[in-house]
Enzyme design. Structure first.
Site, PDB file in Angstrom:
ATOM      1  N   TYR A  49      23.875  13.425  11.031  1.00  0.00           N
ATOM      2  CA  TYR A  49      23.834  12.179  11.779  1.00  0.00           C
ATOM      3  C   TYR A  49      24.514  12.273  13.163  1.00  0.00           C
ATOM      4  O   TYR A  49      24.592  11.609  14.102  1.00  0.00           O
ATOM      5  CB  TYR A  49      24.212  10.976  10.929  1.00  0.00           C
ATOM      6  N   GLN A  82      12.365  -0.631  12.853  1.00  0.00           N
ATOM      7  CA  GLN A  82      12.544   0.564  11.962  1.00  0.00           C
ATOM      8  C   GLN A  82      13.564   1.728  12.546  1.00  0.00           C
ATOM      9  O   GLN A  82      14.240   2.417  11.773  1.00  0.00           O
ATOM     10  CB  GLN A  82      11.569   1.083  11.225  1.00  0.00           C
ATOM     11  N   ASN A  83      13.831   1.489  13.945  1.00  0.00           N
ATOM     12  CA  ASN A  83      14.379   2.678  14.552  1.00  0.00           C
ATOM     13  C   ASN A  83      16.076   2.615  14.409  1.00  0.00           C
ATOM     14  O   ASN A  83      16.401   1.296  14.336  1.00  0.00           O
ATOM     15  CB  ASN A  83      14.239   2.935  15.991  1.00  0.00           C
ATOM     16  N   ASP A  85      18.036   3.535  16.586  1.00  0.00           N
ATOM     17  CA  ASP A  85      18.592   4.010  17.768  1.00  0.00           C
ATOM     18  C   ASP A  85      18.794   2.533  18.414  1.00  0.00           C
ATOM     19  O   ASP A  85      18.566   1.637  18.138  1.00  0.00           O
ATOM     20  CB  ASP A  85      17.735   4.949  18.834  1.00  0.00           C
ATOM     21  N   HIS A 100      16.465  -0.540   9.225  1.00  0.00           N
ATOM     22  CA  HIS A 100      17.013   0.687   8.717  1.00  0.00           C
ATOM     23  C   HIS A 100      18.305   1.072   9.015  1.00  0.00           C
ATOM     24  O   HIS A 100      18.978   2.223   9.080  1.00  0.00           O
ATOM     25  CB  HIS A 100      15.807   1.762   8.843  1.00  0.00           C
ATOM     26  N   GLY A 165       4.107   1.916  17.564  1.00  0.00           N
ATOM     27  CA  GLY A 165       4.411   3.454  17.116  1.00  0.00           C
ATOM     28  C   GLY A 165       5.085   3.426  15.698  1.00  0.00           C
ATOM     29  O   GLY A 165       6.125   4.069  15.713  1.00  0.00           O
ATOM     30  N   THR A 166       4.485   2.957  14.914  1.00  0.00           N
ATOM     31  CA  THR A 166       4.934   3.260  13.230  1.00  0.00           C
ATOM     32  C   THR A 166       3.408   3.460  12.456  1.00  0.00           C
ATOM     33  O   THR A 166       2.538   2.845  12.659  1.00  0.00           O
ATOM     34  CB  THR A 166       5.649   2.180  12.740  1.00  0.00           C
ATOM     35  N   SER A 167       4.050   4.248  11.619  1.00  0.00           N
ATOM     36  CA  SER A 167       2.810   4.937  10.616  1.00  0.00           C
ATOM     37  C   SER A 167       2.370   3.938   9.671  1.00  0.00           C
ATOM     38  O   SER A 167       1.183   3.877   8.786  1.00  0.00           O
ATOM     39  CB  SER A 167       3.055   6.440  10.171  1.00  0.00           C
TER      40      SER A 167
HETATM   41  N1  APR Z   1       3.817   6.086  21.511  1.00  0.00           N
HETATM   42  C1  APR Z   1       3.366   5.180  20.436  1.00  0.00           C
HETATM   43  N2  APR Z   1       3.476   5.602  19.148  1.00  0.00           N
HETATM   44  C2  APR Z   1       3.615   6.915  18.925  1.00  0.00           C
HETATM   45  C3  APR Z   1       3.610   7.836  20.025  1.00  0.00           C
HETATM   46  C4  APR Z   1       4.150   7.375  21.348  1.00  0.00           C
HETATM   47  N3  APR Z   1       4.142   8.109  22.388  1.00  0.00           N
HETATM   48  N4  APR Z   1       3.939   8.854  19.322  1.00  0.00           N
HETATM   49  C5  APR Z   1       3.919   8.912  18.219  1.00  0.00           C
HETATM   50  N5  APR Z   1       3.472   7.962  18.018  1.00  0.00           N
HETATM   51  C6  APR Z   1       3.064   7.177  16.519  1.00  0.00           C
HETATM   52  C7  APR Z   1       2.547   8.082  15.379  1.00  0.00           C
HETATM   53  O1  APR Z   1       1.162   8.025  15.750  1.00  0.00           O
HETATM   54  C8  APR Z   1       2.787   7.596  14.300  1.00  0.00           C
HETATM   55  O2  APR Z   1       1.999   6.258  13.883  1.00  0.00           O
HETATM   56  O3  APR Z   1       4.313   6.638  15.967  1.00  0.00           O
HETATM   57  C9  APR Z   1       4.132   6.619  14.534  1.00  0.00           C
HETATM   58  C10 APR Z   1       5.456   7.405  13.969  1.00  0.00           C
HETATM   59  O4  APR Z   1       5.285   7.290  12.592  1.00  0.00           O
HETATM   60  P1  APR Z   1       6.487   7.909  11.659  1.00  0.00           P
HETATM   61  O5  APR Z   1       7.030   9.103  12.314  1.00  0.00           O
HETATM   62  O6  APR Z   1       6.050   7.806  10.185  1.00  0.00           O
HETATM   63  O7  APR Z   1       7.833   6.714  12.041  1.00  0.00           O
HETATM   64  P2  APR Z   1       8.050   5.334  11.346  1.00  0.00           P
HETATM   65  O8  APR Z   1       6.594   4.625  11.106  1.00  0.00           O
HETATM   66  O9  APR Z   1       8.997   4.668  12.133  1.00  0.00           O
HETATM   67  O10 APR Z   1       8.829   5.846  10.229  1.00  0.00           O
HETATM   68  C11 APR Z   1       9.296   4.651   9.311  1.00  0.00           C
HETATM   69  O11 APR Z   1      10.284   6.165   7.614  1.00  0.00           O
HETATM   70  O12 APR Z   1      11.518   8.176   7.733  1.00  0.00           O
HETATM   71  C12 APR Z   1      11.727   6.651   7.536  1.00  0.00           C
HETATM   72  O13 APR Z   1      13.437   5.288   8.069  1.00  0.00           O
HETATM   73  C13 APR Z   1      12.355   6.085   8.497  1.00  0.00           C
HETATM   74  O14 APR Z   1      12.141   4.374   9.939  1.00  0.00           O
HETATM   75  C14 APR Z   1      11.499   5.529   9.574  1.00  0.00           C
HETATM   76  C15 APR Z   1      10.416   5.111   8.586  1.00  0.00           C
END
Ligand code: APR
Length: 224
Positions: A49, A82-83, A85, A100, A165-167
């Site tokens: 971290y 969820q970020n 930052d 988070h 931008g979240t999966s």
């Molecule tokens: N713009 C928008 N979305 C994007 C970009 C971009 N330039 N690049 C990638 N992505 C998308 C990907 O397609 C994916 O759907 O961002 C998403 C990222 O997904 P994850 O990496 O799973 O991140 P997130 O959903 O924030 O994860 C959730 O999991 O690891 C834990 O606590 C951590 O907060 C995090 C949580």
């Protein structure tokens, strides 16, 4: 109301979690982001971290963060992120809920209410006022997500719900979409071909955050 994930910060230079073969900056997530990881090797977790914090201090908000801040000129906007930052805050968003935790904070490892600002490294031996080791103010896998209690009522009241931008695979955050109302306008912005949540009135903008958010914000700010 805007739910953001790692993808909104990708174009600022912060890696997402699930695009690099299951490793997060070359570490197994469970080694650096779980209570077990902390129990097994505090120095590794602290160092991980500390590196993330240094990286963050060199990054800047991108067009998507700024566009969401501009939405405040017309709407009462809450960002639920969820970020960990601070790029939404640096771009000017005033209501930001961190589900988070936050990289620029640290907390006591015996009392979760003892939270302190932190722009520097946290080292082994750094103690809170109650004499326990300080830890990153991060919600690790397997830990409760107390901010959900604040997030759910915001989602329930939202007229517009934007996801960027979240999966949508990590719960409970991913379940927030299920608290929206039928008539709430919903948008999902993501460049991947992800499975879409099954909720009514959802529109998918299949673009990167800087392009998709800019487009949607312009549309929302100009429509009657
Ligand atoms: N713009 C928008 N979305 C994007 C970009 C971009 N330039 N690049 C990638 N992505 C998308 C990907 O397609 C994916 O759907 O961002 C998403 C990222 O997904 P994850 O990496 O799973 O991140 P997130 O959903 O924030 O994860 C959730 O999991 O690891 C834990 O606590 C951590 O907060 C995090 C949580």
């Amino acid at each position: 109301m805007v739910l953001t994930g790692a993808g909104i910060s990708a174009e600022s230079g912060i890696k997402t979690f699930r695009d690099s073969g299951g490793l997060w900056e070359n570490h197994r997530v469970e080694d650096v982001a779980s209570p077990e990881g902390w129990h097994n090797d505090r120095a590794l977790v602290l160092n991980f971290y500390n590196e993330r914090r240094k990286q963050l201090l060199e990054c800047k908000p991108n067009r998507a963060h700024y566009a969401l801040a501009e939405l405040q000129t017309k709407f009462d906007v809450t960002i639920i992120t969820q970020n960990v930052d601070d790029l939404h805050e640096r771009a000017g968003s005033s209501k930001v809920l961190h589900l988070h935790g936050e990289l620029l904070k640290m907390r006591s490892s015996v009392d979760e209410h003892l939270v302190y600002d932190c722009q520097h490294d946290i080292l082994e031996g750094d103690k809170c006022e109650r004499g326990s080791q300080l830890r990153p103010h991060i919600v690790w896998f397997g830990e409760a997500v107390p901010m959900m209690d604040e997030a759910i009522p915001v989602v329930r009241q939202a007229d517009i719900f934007i996801v960027v931008g979240t999966s949508l695979v990590v719960y409970p955050a991913a379940g927030l979409v299920n608290y929206t109302n039928y008539e709430t306008q919903k948008w999902l912005i993501d460049p991947s071909d992800m499975p879409l949540p099954r909720v009514p009135n959802l529109k998918f903008i299949n673009e990167k955050a800087t392009v998709g958010v800019d487009y949607l914000v312009n549309q929302l700010l100009t429509e009657e």
